[in-house]
Enzyme design. Sequence first.
Site, PDB file in Angstrom:
ATOM      1  N   GLU A 137       0.899  -7.076  -1.963  1.00  0.00           N
ATOM      2  CA  GLU A 137       1.151  -6.268  -0.763  1.00  0.00           C
ATOM      3  C   GLU A 137       0.459  -6.922   0.420  1.00  0.00           C
ATOM      4  O   GLU A 137      -0.666  -7.408   0.308  1.00  0.00           O
ATOM      5  CB  GLU A 137       0.610  -4.853  -0.979  1.00  0.00           C
ATOM      6  CG  GLU A 137       0.583  -3.967   0.248  1.00  0.00           C
ATOM      7  CD  GLU A 137      -0.097  -2.631  -0.018  1.00  0.00           C
ATOM      8  OE1 GLU A 137      -0.682  -2.070   0.927  1.00  0.00           O
ATOM      9  OE2 GLU A 137      -0.064  -2.137  -1.171  1.00  0.00           O
ATOM     10  N   GLU A 142      -2.330  -1.371  10.193  1.00  0.00           N
ATOM     11  CA  GLU A 142      -2.714  -0.119   9.547  1.00  0.00           C
ATOM     12  C   GLU A 142      -3.939   0.452  10.250  1.00  0.00           C
ATOM     13  O   GLU A 142      -4.821  -0.279  10.686  1.00  0.00           O
ATOM     14  CB  GLU A 142      -3.026  -0.343   8.069  1.00  0.00           C
ATOM     15  CG  GLU A 142      -3.334   0.939   7.300  1.00  0.00           C
ATOM     16  CD  GLU A 142      -3.564   0.688   5.816  1.00  0.00           C
ATOM     17  OE1 GLU A 142      -3.340   1.607   5.012  1.00  0.00           O
ATOM     18  OE2 GLU A 142      -3.986  -0.440   5.466  1.00  0.00           O
TER      19      GLU A 142
END
Length: 352
Positions: A137, A142
């Site tokens: 990932e 974020e």
Amino acid sequence: MFSSRLNDLCLGLVVFSSVVQGQYQLSKTYAGNTFFDDWVFYNNFDNLTNGDAIFVSQAVATQSKLAFVNSAGNAIIKVDNSTVVPFNEKRNTVRITSSDAYSVGSVWIADMLHVPFGCSVWPAWWSQAPDWPKGGEIDTFEGVNLVTENQIALHTEPGCDLNQATASLTGTVQSTDCSFSTNSNQGCVVADPRPQSYGAAFAQAGGGVFVTEFAENGISVWFFPRANVPDSITNAGSGNFNTSTLGTPVANYPAKGCTTDTFFEPQHLIFDITLCGDFAGNPSIFAQTCSGTCYNDYVIGPPSTYDNAFFEIKSVKVFKDPSVKGNGATRLDMNINVLAMVGAILVGSMLL
């Protein structure tokens, strides 16, 4: 003579290698009225990160104006900011995954004007292999609540690390072990210390551009506030793009510490906004920038709390390195409900 010519040839190969490295050709553009054509809507409650959110279907998202293209031609992905949610229920929001997965030898460029922020809000622009943690990932963008800087990270199977001795980056290294099984899946995190990389300051600066390079020699992420977007990105729509023009990345994960071909498989691109959950709703993290209780005071509180909980995206462009063998997009053909079930199983196994 032969030795001299051999040396010249070797030197030429080295120079040629350094020139072609980072050369990419435009493969896919998500923009305008067709932006949402090649994405899969999750259509399930957040069973992945325990968020107090329901990721709605495309039909519901369209009808409720949670996913649409505005009059400026930009894609909007947002949290419901008009409904008073009853106690013990979750708030509607959106998670979309690209139908195509992009292999090593790819670059994706996301041009955004606004990113979600606010207490309880947990947005991300990231990518993942279908069988995560196998395949890895990459978190390009974020953050949670009212933090003021973007967080970049990798999450992989054990054995992948950020090798600081060989990394070239401008961000702040917060952790180096990328394994999902270490530190409650914290990942190997690099923070961008610039306030323009997240939240209100991002929007006030006119947004910016995130560049993610998924290469054999490592993974790199750049961010450019609107005023500093280089011409090479502005002109990338012409068909070719070279990452060597971008300067030092914010985050860099050299293959020496984490072999790309070993720990990563073709990546599906993802936008999502969840609420509270394992990260934003963690009491100690929530209290750093917000007051009250995540669910009671925000998710079921005044819907206007979520007036800033939206992405506004001008475009996402994907480029591929034609010299990488087997570099091509694969399609996401699995039923999204099956993906939701797999996600629940993975979360359950990590909590045991």
